[in-house]
Design a protein around this motif. Structure first.
Motif, short mmCIF file in Angstrom:
data_model
loop_
_atom_site.label_atom_id
_atom_site.label_comp_id
_atom_site.label_asym_id
_atom_site.label_seq_id
_atom_site.Cartn_x
_atom_site.Cartn_y
_atom_site.Cartn_z
N LYS A 1 0.85 -1.18 0.00
CA LYS A 1 0.00 0.00 0.00
C LYS A 1 0.89 1.24 0.00
O LYS A 1 1.83 1.34 0.78
CB LYS A 1 -0.94 0.00 1.21
CG LYS A 1 -1.96 1.14 1.21
CD LYS A 1 -2.99 0.98 2.31
CE LYS A 1 -3.97 -0.13 2.00
NZ LYS A 1 -5.12 -0.13 2.97
N THR B 1 -11.02 2.79 -10.71
CA THR B 1 -9.56 2.79 -10.73
C THR B 1 -9.06 1.42 -10.34
O THR B 1 -9.54 0.82 -9.38
CB THR B 1 -9.00 3.87 -9.79
OG1 THR B 1 -9.55 3.71 -8.48
CG2 THR B 1 -9.33 5.26 -10.31
N LYS C 1 -2.82 0.36 -8.36
CA LYS C 1 -2.42 1.29 -7.30
C LYS C 1 -2.80 2.74 -7.59
O LYS C 1 -2.27 3.67 -6.96
CB LYS C 1 -0.91 1.18 -7.03
CG LYS C 1 -0.01 1.57 -8.19
CD LYS C 1 1.45 1.46 -7.76
CE LYS C 1 2.39 1.96 -8.86
NZ LYS C 1 3.79 1.96 -8.44
N GLY D 1 -5.47 4.34 -6.80
CA GLY D 1 -6.01 4.95 -5.59
C GLY D 1 -4.92 5.44 -4.67
O GLY D 1 -4.98 6.56 -4.14
N ASP D 2 -3.89 4.62 -4.47
CA ASP D 2 -2.77 5.02 -3.62
C ASP D 2 -2.03 6.23 -4.19
O ASP D 2 -1.67 7.16 -3.47
CB ASP D 2 -1.78 3.86 -3.46
CG ASP D 2 -2.34 2.70 -2.67
OD1 ASP D 2 -3.35 2.88 -1.98
OD2 ASP D 2 -1.75 1.60 -2.75
N HIS E 1 -6.18 8.57 -2.83
CA HIS E 1 -7.59 8.18 -2.75
C HIS E 1 -8.54 9.37 -2.94
O HIS E 1 -9.67 9.35 -2.47
CB HIS E 1 -7.87 7.46 -1.43
CG HIS E 1 -6.94 6.31 -1.20
ND1 HIS E 1 -7.06 5.11 -1.87
CD2 HIS E 1 -5.82 6.21 -0.43
CE1 HIS E 1 -6.07 4.31 -1.49
NE2 HIS E 1 -5.30 4.96 -0.63
N ARG E 2 -8.07 10.37 -3.66
CA ARG E 2 -8.89 11.54 -3.96
C ARG E 2 -9.54 11.38 -5.33
O ARG E 2 -8.85 11.27 -6.33
CB ARG E 2 -8.04 12.82 -3.94
CG ARG E 2 -8.87 14.10 -3.92
CD ARG E 2 -7.98 15.33 -3.87
NE ARG E 2 -7.50 15.73 -5.18
CZ ARG E 2 -6.51 16.59 -5.40
NH1 ARG E 2 -5.86 17.10 -4.35
NH2 ARG E 2 -6.17 16.93 -6.61
N THR F 1 -10.86 8.86 -6.60
CA THR F 1 -10.56 7.57 -7.23
C THR F 1 -11.74 6.60 -7.14
O THR F 1 -11.65 5.48 -7.65
CB THR F 1 -9.30 6.94 -6.63
OG1 THR F 1 -9.37 6.98 -5.19
CG2 THR F 1 -8.06 7.71 -7.07
N GLU G 1 -14.50 4.02 -7.21
CA GLU G 1 -14.46 2.56 -7.00
C GLU G 1 -13.03 2.06 -7.26
O GLU G 1 -12.54 2.11 -8.38
CB GLU G 1 -15.43 1.85 -7.94
CG GLU G 1 -15.42 0.34 -7.75
CD GLU G 1 -16.31 -0.40 -8.73
OE1 GLU G 1 -16.20 -1.65 -8.79
OE2 GLU G 1 -17.11 0.24 -9.43
N GLU G 2 -12.39 1.59 -6.22
CA GLU G 2 -11.01 1.11 -6.32
C GLU G 2 -10.99 -0.42 -6.31
O GLU G 2 -11.59 -1.05 -5.44
CB GLU G 2 -10.16 1.64 -5.17
CG GLU G 2 -10.03 3.16 -5.16
CD GLU G 2 -9.13 3.66 -4.03
OE1 GLU G 2 -8.48 2.82 -3.37
OE2 GLU G 2 -9.07 4.88 -3.81
N LYS H 1 -8.16 -3.58 -6.50
CA LYS H 1 -6.71 -3.76 -6.38
C LYS H 1 -6.36 -5.24 -6.24
O LYS H 1 -5.95 -5.71 -5.18
CB LYS H 1 -6.17 -2.96 -5.20
CG LYS H 1 -4.66 -2.76 -5.24
CD LYS H 1 -4.20 -1.87 -4.09
CE LYS H 1 -2.71 -1.64 -4.17
NZ LYS H 1 -2.22 -0.83 -3.02
#
Length: 405
Positions: free
Chosen positions: A231, A255, A258, A260-261, A265-266, A268, A270-271, A273
């Protein structure tokens, strides 16, 4: 209404940038050197791959055209079609540095104008006051490492001591990063994440781009292996991005990897991974199938960089490129009229280059979709041209300083 998907082939650079000498990278060329190594037999590995680099779908879409436009040289062993199936070009990074956040933020329309902070000392890399603050914040008995290192190598070296003492392994590189490795079971995954969140705050005044949690498992007898629970804790982009604008317009955003990371996480949304390029590609296609009109899917395929570029593994990198190429027709088949797909990269990581770090390079840009004109894109003077194009395609107004094509 149109949809768009943007896939970043992490570290697949296509020839040294004009300012590569400022980064010690004059002559670096991720794609070209891999192709040449495969043509020379240096890309062979028993049971993995053999022979010239085979990327028929990427070449059909214009990868060899993009490479030749960037370097002035043909891509080794590639038979370039007279007319590409997509719109090929290459991008030149405006931001300073050769790191993941800079590349992705600029792709999303937010070039970095400030200088990142770095831990430049190869040994005893972290300031004593920072080490003391990390130990206090995490209630730790101390830390291990405190130097520039390859993540896999330093884990192999210090994992047993880490398990015995409870001290996490802290290391860095030429990138603006502080990485913390810890055993998922002995140290605890959530504890590692909590520590990284605290360290993120501690390094904010130093303008360090990312604090990265690097969990691993295993024993001294079986060996240690990093897991897919990495992460990244990044600072947020300093200005509006394509994602911000889409979110403000109420568009559906997915997204993958990575992303989102990288964007803290601004916007972004539905993440997703999963672990590994194949799983991430499958997840992206699944998201794409249900993406409504006006939606956007942003994907990072990180294996090229973490598994093969940093490890200077030419055959592994070549095999990963060939595996992606074989998956590409599935994406093409899923595109419908009005859709736009863009493939690009965020920096280079030449596996034939000295050291283990990123390389300052141009990046390929391949745009394609049903009925899209095949006029070459040529040189794009900023990665931000990608955001400008996608913003216009999705009808959300101009985003960033780039020029659309």
């Amino acid at each position: 209404m149109a949809r768009a998907i943007l896939i970043v082939l992490d570290s697949v650079g296509c020839g040294g940038a004009e300012d590569a000498h400022l980064y010690g990278d004059a002559g670096a060329d991720t794609l070209g050197h891999i192709a040449q190594a495969c043509a020379d037999g240096r890309g062979d590995r028993e049971g993995l791959r053999k022979g010239p680099l085979a990327l028929p779908n990427l070449v059909r879409l214009g990868l060899a055209h993009a490479y030749e436009a960037s370097t002035g040289q043909p891509l080794a062993a590639a038979v370039k079609p007279a007319v590409p199936g997509g719109r090929p070009g290459y991008g030149v990074e405006r931001s300073q540095g050769k790191d993941t956040p800079s590349g992705h933020w600029e792709i999303a329309g937010c070039p970095v104008s400030f200088k990142w902070g770095y831990f430049t000392a190869l040994e005893n890399s972290f300031p004593p006051d920072l080490i003391a603050a990390i130990i206090k914040a995490g209630a730790l008995p101390g830390i291990l490492g405190n130097r520039h290192a390859s993540g896999t190598a330093i884990i192999d070296e210090l994992a047993s001591e880490h398990i015995a003492t409870g001290k996490p392994i802290c290391y860095t590189s030429v990138d603006s990063v502080l990485q913390i490795a810890a055993h998922e079971e002995h140290f605890g995954l959530e504890r590692l994440y909590a520590l990284c969140r605290k360290v993120r705050v501690l390094v904010d005044p130093l303008r360090i781009g990312r604090v990265i949690a690097r969990p691993f498992i295993g024993t001294a007898e079986t060996g240690y292996t990093r897991t897919g629970n990495r992460k990244d804790f990044a600072i947020p982009p300093p200005d509006e991005t394509l994602l911000d604008r889409l979110a403000a317009r109420g568009r559906k955003i997915v997204t993958v990897g990575k992303i989102g990371d990288i964007f803290a996480h601004r916007a972004t949304a539905e993440e997703i991974k999963p672990f590994g390029n194949a799983a991430m590609f499958d997840a992206a296609l699944g998201a794409w199938e249900r993406l409504p009109d006006g939606g956007f899917c942003f994907v990072n395929l990180v294996d090229f960089d973490t598994e093969y570029g940093h490890r200077r593994d030419v055959p592994g990198y070549a095999a990963a490129l060939e595996a992606f190429d074989a998956m590409l027709p599935r994406l093409e088949a899923a595109l419908r009229p009005g859709d736009l797909a863009v493939l690009t990269a965020d920096h280079g990581n030449d596996p034939t280059w000295p050291g283990t770090d990123h390389t300052r390079e141009h990046v390929p840009i391949l745009a394609f979709g049903p009925g899209l004109a095949t006029t070459p894109l040529g040189r794009r003077d900023s990665f931000a041209d990608i955001a400008a194009t996608l913003a216009a395609w999705l009808s959300i107004g101009a985003v960033g300083p780039g020029r659309g094509w």
